[in-house]
Design an enzyme around this catalytic site. Structure first.
Site: not given
Length: 702
Positions: A83-84, A134, A138, A234
């Site tokens: 993620d991210d 995503h 965020h 991540h």
């Protein structure tokens, strides 16, 4: 015949559009980076759980028809999800690990990062991995309004289209984790996304690597349990060295046991998550990606300029104070003795439409304690008012009136110099009054035979209003501190037209007052410095001038000053590479003027806008502290400068507001002057309407 170009006007619209574009890019960057990585997430004290059918189900949710259906991964199948990202440092390192072990993974990218690093997005897809959404920034989809969720998802799709020419069917909501932790609010957000066609991906195993618990802890959480699993990791949001090391260990420990590492879609035998975008969607996406990257580069560039400008201003302020201290000690320790013989002095007063203050000017020149011979030559430069009549009506001994057709201030000065009887020439504006000892101090400074010109100390007389106070502060802190430094460095660029004394020989050595620039005082001073004559600053030779009383008049005056100074700098640019006195002047004065009077003012509005952006979207402490320290340092320097000039420090209360309003006006003056010069336009002489500050009033005192 060469057609004379008029002063530019339309560029103001372009400047406004440029400002709007700059603000838009900064806002875009601020929006894109308002929440980066695993930021703080506020969960209600007792959140209601999602339906039991969801919380007890698998991590992959299909909500397309309103009926939740969940899927679990097959046995011995691992879907590593990140993620991210993408992150320019950590994502490539993770991709390298995956490539070494022939493993594939799913990357849930934020749209802002995808737009900022499109090359990494393309590499992810090229190496057989898949991309999911995503959101763009965020955002917490559970607490955001529906329109914000739609915007976040739409922008992310556009960013992926612009970066790699694809859309995605996968979504991982920020702040989501395992199905059992899904709240009612998150479930509703997932339902909305499902109706939009997204496959919502949660996790079986949340490693919480964003906390940086250590590589061993990350590995233990990733391989805990049996069967297949979606593992949450991540690849952005901070130092991900532990995650990179953990990925290596997870793969090397599980692959020998028969586990395969693949994407979420491949694990469930679903169609590829990436869907080709249309040509129109790619173009729109390319526009977004280009704007986002430009915004990022702009923010970084302005941050660097902000730092450089702050450092340069700090260095300048320290240098000015040090040189002012040196000048004060040098002058006050070695007071010049009075001349053995007081030479005759001719005071030249060029006058064009100066009826409001010419009488006060002439009277102040005659009301002097100078012991030598003195004459005042008033040159009426074709005035259309009663200037000449007023001078004649005074009928004062020692005053001569010279009438001529209008030809501009330099021609009036040269005419007056040609008519003058003496070799010490004091040049005075028609809106200026002298104190009784001013001429005596000027002549005393000329006792040194190496001195060709003397700059006096100009003070603002009409300082009662806020505009007058701002100009008073500028004259004392800016102009006079600068002159003290230039005196010490022997590179004085300007003897002001309001008060200056010259040897006739110095004027003759440069051919008189130049008439080809609008800042004849600066042009003349630069030329004299280049010939080897010393030009010094005499703080005790005080002249009181009437400053512009309105913003319009101030603009006209400073526009002419700035444009004329640029003309003079360009005219004398060759001095930078010359030797002797000319080179000393050029290499000391011209770079200083270029940096602090041209370059930094041009960038200053953008830097100020960036500071406002920093307060709104970044850490507000840094710009606010920087600005406060800057104003405090300016106030301290101002207090010292006022003390040197024997002035009260009370006007400094107007300094903070001056930094906000007055300074911006001066920046726009520089920009207007540069545009005028770049377009090759010829600026006409801007006359200033006088208000008669000195009419029927005594000479001011500090």
């Amino acid at each position: 015949m060469t057609r004379r170009r008029s002063e530019p006007r339309g560029h103001w619209a372009l400047l406004a559009l440029g400002g709007l574009a700059l603000a838009a890019l900064l806002l875009l960057d601020g929006f894109a980076h308002g929440a980066v990585g695993e930021g703080p997430h506020r969960t209600p004290p007792h959140p209601a759980p999602a339906p039991a059918a969801v919380t007890s189900g698998g991590p992959v949710l299909n909500l397309a028809d309103g009926t939740p259906r969940s899927r679990r991964l097959p046995a011995k199948t691992i879907a590593l999800t990140f993620d991210d990202g993408p992150d320019p440092v950590w994502t490539p390192k993770i991709l390298d690990v995956l490539r070494r072990h022939n493993a594939h993974a799913t990357f849930f990218a934020t749209g802002a990062h995808a737009a900022q690093h499109p090359g990494i997005v393309r590499r992810i897809l090229r190496e057989g991995h898949e991309i999911g959404s995503h959101t763009y920034t965020h955002a917490d989809m559970a607490s955001a309004p529906a329109w914000r969720d739609d915007l976040e998802l739409d922008l992310t799709q556009r960013a992926l289209a612009g970066a790699a020419g694809v859309h995605t069917r996968l979504l991982r909501m920020p702040y989501s984790s395992v199905p059992g932790g899904l709240t009612t609010a998150e479930w509703r957000a997932a339902e909305r996304a499902g109706r939009a066609g997204y496959l919502v991906v949660l996790a079986d195993r949340d490693t919480e690597d964003w906390r940086r618990p250590g590589t061993a802890a990350i590995v233990d959480r990733a391989i805990a349990g049996t069967g297949g699993a979606v593992v949450m990791l991540h690849d952005s949001g901070g130092d991900r060295a532990e995650t990179v090391a953990a990925v290596e260990q997870i793969i090397t420990r599980l692959q020998p046991r028969g586990y395969r590492f693949t994407t979420v879609s491949a694990a469930l035998r679903l169609p590829p998550a990436a869907v080709p975008a249309s040509g129109t969607e790619r173009f729109i996406g390319w526009t977004l990606v280009t704007a986002q990257r430009a915004a990022g580069a702009l923010t970084g560039g302005l941050g660097a300029v902000f730092g450089v400008a702050g450092a340069l201003y700090a260095i300048r302020l320290v240098a000015l104070l040090l040189f002012a201290h040196v000048h004060m000690r040098r002058v006050r320790r070695g007071r010049r003795p009075p001349p053995r013989h007081w030479p005759g002095v001719s005071v030249i007063v060029p006058a064009y439409n100066e009826e409001a203050g010419i009488a006060a000017t002439v009277r102040s020149l005659l009301d002097t304690d100078y012991p030598g011979a003195l004459e005042v030559v008033v040159v009426d430069d074709g005035s259309r008012d009663a200037t000449a009549a007023i001078v004649e009506s005074l009928a004062l001994p020692g005053v001569r009136l010279v009438r001529k057709a209008n030809g501009g201030k330099p021609s009036a000065l040269n005419a007056g110099v040609g008519m003058a009887l003496y070799d010490v020439l004091v040049l005075v504006d028609g809106d200026t009054v002298f104190q009784r000892d001013t001429i005596r101090h000027l002549v005393t400074a000329l006792e040194d035979p190496s001195v060709g010109a003397v700059s006096g100390n100009t003070k603002v007389a009409n300082r009662g209003g806020i505009l007058g106070r701002w100009q008073h502060i500028e004259y004392v802190i800016g102009f006079n501190l600068d002159r003290r430094m230039f005196d010490v460095l022997q590179c004085m660029p300007t003897v002001p037209g309001a008060i200056g004394a010259f040897r006739r020989a110095a004027l003759a050595s440069v051919g008189g007052v130049p008439e080809d620039t609008l800042a004849e005082d600066t042009d003349l001073t630069m030329a004299i410095c280049r010939t080897g004559w010393r030009v010094i600053y005499e703080e005790n030779a005080v002249a009181w001038t009437e400053a512009p009383a309105s913003l319009r008049q101030l603009w006209r005056q400073r526009y002419r000053w700035c444009y004329g100074t640029m003309q003079a700098m360009w005219k004398h640019r060759g001095s930078v590479v010359q030797g002797g006195a000319s080179g000393r002047f050029g290499r000391r004065a011209l770079p200083y003027l270029l940096v602090f009077q041209v370059v930094l003012p041009v960038f200053a509005p953008a830097v100020d806008l960036f500071a406002v952006f920093g307060v709104l979207f970044l850490d507000p402490v840094a710009p606010l502290v920087t600005w406060s320290l800057f104003v405090a340092a300016q106030a301290a320097a101002g207090a010292y400068a006022l003390w040197l000039d024997g002035e009260r420090i009370r006007p400094l209360w107007a300094l903070p507001l001056q930094q906000v309003v007055y300074r911006q006006l001066m920046y726009l003056v520089v920009i207007q002057s540069l545009v005028t010069a770049a377009l090759g336009a010829r600026l006409r002489w801007h006359t200033i309407r006088r208000t008669g500050t000195f009419a029927d009033a005594p000479v001011p005192v500090p």
